[in-house]
Every structure is written in structure tokens, then in C-alpha cells.
Design a protein around this motif. Structure first.
Motif, mmCIF file in Angstrom:
data_model
loop_
_atom_site.group_PDB
_atom_site.id
_atom_site.type_symbol
_atom_site.label_atom_id
_atom_site.label_comp_id
_atom_site.label_asym_id
_atom_site.label_seq_id
_atom_site.Cartn_x
_atom_site.Cartn_y
_atom_site.Cartn_z
ATOM 1 N N ASN A 536 52.341 37.774 32.700
ATOM 2 C CA ASN A 536 51.053 38.508 33.140
ATOM 3 C C ASN A 536 50.908 38.732 34.727
ATOM 4 O OD1 ASN A 536 49.606 39.793 30.923
ATOM 5 N ND2 ASN A 536 49.303 37.556 30.129
ATOM 6 N N ILE A 542 45.585 41.979 38.612
ATOM 7 C CA ILE A 542 44.444 42.325 37.491
ATOM 8 C C ILE A 542 43.059 42.597 38.093
ATOM 9 C CG2 ILE A 542 43.391 41.561 35.461
ATOM 10 C CD1 ILE A 542 45.767 40.140 34.553
ATOM 11 N N LYS A 548 42.925 47.347 34.818
ATOM 12 C CA LYS A 548 43.316 46.287 34.378
ATOM 13 C C LYS A 548 42.291 44.929 34.412
ATOM 14 C CE LYS A 548 48.157 46.499 35.329
ATOM 15 N NZ LYS A 548 49.420 45.907 36.174
ATOM 16 N N ALA A 593 51.587 34.037 29.122
ATOM 17 C CA ALA A 593 51.279 35.265 28.282
ATOM 18 C C ALA A 593 49.817 35.152 27.621
ATOM 19 C CB ALA A 593 52.319 35.059 26.885
ATOM 20 N N MET A 595 46.965 34.374 29.303
ATOM 21 C CA MET A 595 46.382 34.391 30.422
ATOM 22 C C MET A 595 45.686 32.914 30.960
ATOM 23 S SD MET A 595 46.075 37.598 30.853
ATOM 24 C CE MET A 595 44.588 37.857 31.971
#
Length: 623
Positions: A536, A542, A548, A593, A595
Motif C-alpha cells: 500500500n 493516501i 483514496k 497489505a 494497512m
């Protein structure tokens, strides 16, 4: 009606014939029996250049100049009477015996003269197809025998074929000098000249103040300057009495000029027939890092950094307080003083514009190994570099503090700087001794990234680019595992110290909220760090993206904040050493993966002993 048409046809034919007659009678020579008056011109044999009388801008003063004939509204390339204008259109240019070019006013008083000391039996003046106006003996085309030439008396423009430099035997010094204004071609306060002191390099000065230095000649070009156009050959000529730089056109159809403007900027212009306009091929200085000795002694400027000035690796600010305030004039000093009696070493610094060479010496035949031996013999020798990178020969030696250094993204050079022998291990800082880190093979990583293809690039930071790699077979990691490779850029301001610092800080740290260092690769000039891959990517991608960022509800945001706090708590209190990150920001928080946040990039982190609670930094770091 028929007669009117015939009259028009006759007038058109007459006009055409007159234009042919005029072009066929264009002259490129003035003899002692001829006078060139205001309103008439000389045209070079191929029709490229024209000489005549002109008035610059809105001025009513008259000057004799040369310009491109084939270019509409061409800028004036050279001016004969720069400082003494004519005030009427009655000026006359003529050749007088025994060999002088003179400009006379309406009262036949001499306003300007070539002041030649040599004489000729039959002197003539000719405008050559190179743009050079020459005074010579009739029928003698040997350039070495010219009595006088405009190429030895430049205005603000350099043309191919001109010798730019100094001839101490003839007393000719040939700098460029800006116009005073657009309406006054008299020499302004900006000059560009070739300084043969030490080893030749070009300077731009405003009055007595140096504003730009084009570094020493390296066999290809002046260090720190872009490559010249492939339509030219370029060379530096040197002997006991002469030092000059020269470019010659390979493609004679290319119309080009280099100018020095009133702001102290050199621009190379190329005429493009298709667009009927001039295009700027290069500009010098290029940016703020070209400001002469901006960062002081042993300081280096990198335009991609903020602030742009930093100390060379293993150097620290001489005046820390002033440095922090943005005054870099005092430069940097070695963090470990030299001790010539106990033995010094030379450390290699790459991709830089070579320092000011006014206080240098050179040897054209030594090898690089012999350079080191020679410099080591003299305790006052501070650095050396290869003189001619084209032939890979010769030495350039420095004997004072190194000033006016900048990092180059391309076309930079190597220099070897004298350091205390204790710094040798620090410089090599690439050893993984006592770190228990696996070493990756360069060939394996190169193949896995398709030779570091941009398709495999994840991003780039101050250290350098980061690539994604899928391991197939390495004996250390599981086949198919994804890893991230951070490659030290050759132009990065973060060097060996930062590389070593990151390895030391996190090699033995284990925490779920710190990115895991899996190994490193150190082969030749390559230095890379191998990390677990974070699918990520970084937090900033993000939270600063409107689309996002909606994926992060308050529960996920709190989870990320708590993870970062746990990682910091570990670094500050629970790890073997107290570690202060010093560059904590959203782009240095990576997300796996699920977060889960992981703190990364420990290149400028500082470590403390278990009972230490404070320390002082010696340079400004971080974002």
C-alpha cells in the motif's frame, strides 16, 4: 488597359533585373581606393554576413556593425566604434596606408581606428564568410598574417571560429562584454573571460565581483557546463604564451551565436528556418547553484534540496549558527583535522562540478595512480582529479580550500580530497561487518528489476529510486517473495554516511511498526538496501489523495496513528539504543497489505546511549 498591363510588367521586370544587378555587385572588400559610406554595405562571399552602419533601438547615434544578412531583423554581432558613436549619417569607413582601418565623421576626422602596428604593401579589408572582418595584405589569406581582425576584439557575441582567451605574446586579450543598454553598445559592467591562472576556466564578472565560474577544461568541455552542440567541435589550446577556447562548425549551414547579456547570462542561440526564429540552445548560469561559491569552502550545492547548500560528506559547518540561518559563506571544515605526519588518505567524491582551479597546478602525462602519489608527498595538496577525462590522463592538483562545488545530475566528475586516515573506514562505510545482514548479488537484483527499468520503479526520495523486485531464487528469502530495493543515487546528497547510518540504526531492530531491513547490496559503486515490500506504499499517497483518503475511516486512521506511536515508543524507550528519527513524515510511513503502518527511512536518524537524554546536531536535516 493593355498598355497599363505592359507598363506594370515592365516595371516588375526592371525591379527584378535591378535586384540581380544589386546582388551581383555586392562587395566583400574595401581597398585604399574605395570608401564605404553610410547606406552602403559589405557582404561576405557566401552572403551570410553583412557589415554596415546602424542605429541601435531608438538611438540616433550611428555605429559600424556586422549582422547575419540571411536572418530578418538580425541582432548586431560586432561593433567597431562601440564607445565613440557618430552623430550623423555622413560616416565613412576606409583603408589607409600603410595598413589601418579607419572610421571618419563628416569633417573627415578619424573617430575610430584599428591601431595596427604592422604594415602592408597593398592593405585591404575583407568581410569573411565566418563573420570575421580582417585587415590584411591583398592576396594573402594566411590567418597568421592578418594585420588585424574583428575576432580579436569581441563585443557581446561569440561566433564559431573565434579564439576566446588570451595571447600574452601579442598582448591580445579577448573577453566578451555586455552592451551598456539596448541602445548603447559601449562595454557594460558584465564581462566573460578565460582566466589562465592555475588551469584555464571561464568566469563571468559584474565589475570586480565574480558571479559565475565555468569550471576547468576536462578534455570534453568546461566542468560544470553542459555539453556543446554536436554541430560543433570544441577544444582548449594552450602553450607558454597562449590559452584560448575555440569552437568550429561541423555543419556550416547552422546559424548560431552565443551572447552575454546585461544580466550576466550567456545564451547560445540557433536559428531555425522552419519557424523563422531563434531558439535558445543553452543558458549559463543555469540555476541558483551556479552562483559563485554560494556554499563556501567544502560546501556543495544541490538544486534539488532545500536548502540547496550542504557540507560534503565528512565535513561539518564551520559556523553552525550562521549556517542554520542560511549564511553559508563560511563554508565547511573537516570533522576530523588532517595530520600529514601521521598519514592522510584521499577519498573519492563523485558527480560534482570541479572546484575553482585558480590555485592549482597540472601535469598532462601522469596516470591517476601517480596523481595520488604526487599529491600525497605535499602536505599542502588538498585534492586531485584527472585532468583529461577524454584521454584518461593527466593530473589537476589543488592547494587551497575547495570552493564553488555543486552536485551534478549528469556530466559530473570525480575528485579525490585529502582526509584524515581515520576517515577511511567511515568513507567505505559499506562493510556489513558485525551487522549480520545478508548480502544480495548485484546481477540478481539487476536482472530482477530488468536493469532497473522504470516499469519496476515505485518512487524516489532523497536517497534515490526505489524498485519492486520479486525474488525467484536467492537462498535467503522465500521464492516468490516481493521485496523493495532502495538504490543510492549517484546524484543523491545522501551518501555513504546516510547509507551506513540506516543500516546501523535498524539492522538489529525488530518491531512490527518498523520497516524490516532484509539485507544490502554493495558491489563497485552500487549501494542498495533491501526491505520488505509494502503493497500500500506510503501514507502520503493516501491521505493527500481525495479519492483514496475516503478509504480510511476513523477506525483505520486511529489504527495507523497508534501504530506510529508504538513504533516511536520503541525507538525512544524500548530499543537497545535511543533513536531519534529526525525525518518523520507521511511519506516515510509505509503501509502493508493490512494497512499496518511501518516507519521507514532512517538515513539521518541519531542514536543515543541508554542513559542519554539530549545532544546537539551539527547540521540542519529533515523536512
Amino acid at each position: 488597359m493593355e498598355k497599363s498591363i505592359k507598363d506594370v510588367a515592365f516595371l516588375l521586370l526592371l525591379s527584378f533585373l535591378l535586384s540581380i544587378l544589386k546582388s551581383s555587385t555586392a562587395i566583400d572588400i574595401i581597398t585604399t581606393t574605395q570608401i564605404l559610406r553610410d547606406g552602403s554595405t559589405l557582404v561576405s562571399s557566401g552572403g551570410t554576413f553583412e557589415l554596415g552602419f546602424f542605429s541601435p533601438g531608438n538611438s540616433k547615434n550611428r555605429y559600424v556593425g556586422i549582422w547575419y544578412k540571411k536572418v530578418p531583423n538580425s541582432a548586431v554581432l560586432w561593433v567597431f566604434n562601440r564607445e565613440i558613436p557618430l552623430i550623423s549619417t555622413s560616416g565613412m569607413l576606409k583603408v589607409i596606408e600603410p595598413g589601418h582601418l579607419v572610421l571618419m565623421n563628416d569633417t573627415k576626422n578619424v573617430v575610430c581606428t584599428s591601431n595596427t602596428s604592422r604594415i602592408a604593401q597593398t592593405p585591404i579589408v575583407q568581410l569573411l564568410e565566418s563573420g570575421n572582418l580582417v585587415l590584411k595584405e591583398a592576396n594573402d589569406d594566411n590567418a597568421e598574417n592578418f594585420l588585424w581582425q574583428s575576432f580579436d576584439h569581441l563585443s557581446d557575441t561569440y561566433l564559431p571560429g573565434t579564439n576566446f582567451g588570451r595571447n600574452s605574446a601579442t598582448g591580445v586579450e579577448n573577453p566578451l562584454s555586455s552592451w551598456t543598454s539596448n541602445e548603447d553598445p559601449a562595454p557594460g559592467d558584465i564581462i566573460c573571460y578565460l582566466d589562465p591562472t592555475g588551469y584555464p576556466q571561464a568566469f563571468i564578472k559584474r565589475g570586480a565581483v565574480t558571479i559565475y565560474r565555468m569550471g576547468p577544461w576536462n578534455g570534453f568541455r568546461f566542468s560544470g557546463a553542459p555539453n556543446v552542440s554536436p554541430t560543433f567541435t570544441n577544444k582548449l589550446f594552450m602553450n607558454k604564451s597562449t590559452s584560448y577556447y575555440r569552437e568550429d562548425s561541423i555543419d556550416k549551414s547552422v546559424i548560431s551565436r552565443a551572447t552575454l547579456n546585461q544580466s550576466g547570462v550567456i545564451q547560445r542561440w540557433v536559428w531555425v528556418d522552419q519557424t523563422r526564429g531563434w531558439v535558445i540552445f543553452l543558458t549559463l548560469p543555469t540555476d541558483n547553484c551556479d552562483t559563485y561559491k554560494l556554499c563556501g569552502a567544502y560546501g556543495t550545492c544541490y538544486i534539488g534540496n532545500s536548502p540547496a547548500c550542504g557540507c560534503l560528506s565528512r565535513f561539518v559547518p564551520k559556523d553552525t549558527e550562521s549556517w542554520i540561518k542560511g549564511d553559508w559563506s563560511n563554508g565547511c571544515i573537516r570533522r576530523t583535522p588532517l595530520n600529514c605526519q601521521k598519514g592522510d588518505v584521499f577519498l573519492k567524491y563523485s558527480n560534482i562540478k570541479l572546484p575553482d582551479s585558480q590555485y592549482s597546478t597540472f601535469n598532462e602525462s601522469m596516470t591517476l595512480g601517480e596523481c595520488k602519489v604526487e599529491c600525497l608527498k605535499d602536505c599542502s595538496c588538498t585534492a586531485y582529479a584527472q585532468l583529461d577525462i577524454n584521454r584518461k590522463s593527466g593530473c589537476l592538483f589543488w592547494f587551497r580550500d575547495l570552493i564553488d562545488i555543486r552536485a551534478m545530475s549528469s556530466a559530473g566528475q570525480d575528485i579525490y580530497i585529502r582526509m584524515a586516515s581515520s576517515e577511511l573506514g567511515s568513507h567505505r562505510g559499506s562493510s556489513n561487518k558485525h551487522l549480520d545482514l545478508p548480502l544480495f548479488d548485484l546481477t540478481t537484483i539487476s536482472n530482477a528489476t530488468n536493469r532497473f527499468s522504470i516499469d519496476n520503479k515505485l518512487g524516489e526520495g532523497g536517497f534515490g529510486p526505489v524498485y519492486k523486485v520479486k525474488v525467484h531464487k536467492d537462498g535467503m528469502l522465500e521464492e516468490g517473495q516481493d521485496i523493495a530495493v532502495k538504490r543510492l543515487s549517484k546524484t543523491s546528497m545522501q551518501g555513504i554516511d546516510e547509507f551506513k547510518n540506516e543500516v546501523i540504526c535498524i539492522a538489529k531492530l525488530q518491531h512490527r511498526n518498523l520497516v524490516r531491513l532484509l539485507g544490502c547490496c554493495i558491489q563497485g559503486e552500487e549501494k542498495m538496501l533491501i526491505y520488505e515490500y509494502m503493497p500500500n506504499k506510503s501514507l502520503d499517497l493516501i491521505i493527500f489523495d481525495q479519492t483514496k483518503s475516503r478509504l480510511l475511516d476513523w477506525h483505520k486512521r486511529l489504527h495507523i496513528v497508534n501504530g506510529i506511536a508504538r513504533g516511536l515508543m520503541y525507538l525512544h524507550q524500548d530499543s537497545r539504543l535511543r533513536i531519534i528519527h529526525r525525518d518523520l513524515k507521511a511519506s516515510n510511513i509505509l503501509l502493508d497489505a493490512n494497512m499496518n503502518p511501518k516507519i521507514s527511512d532512517f538515513g539521518i536518524a541519531r542514536s543515543f546511549g541508554g542513559n542519554e537524554i539530549e545532544d546537539k546536531t551539527n547540521r540542519v536535516v529533515g523536512t
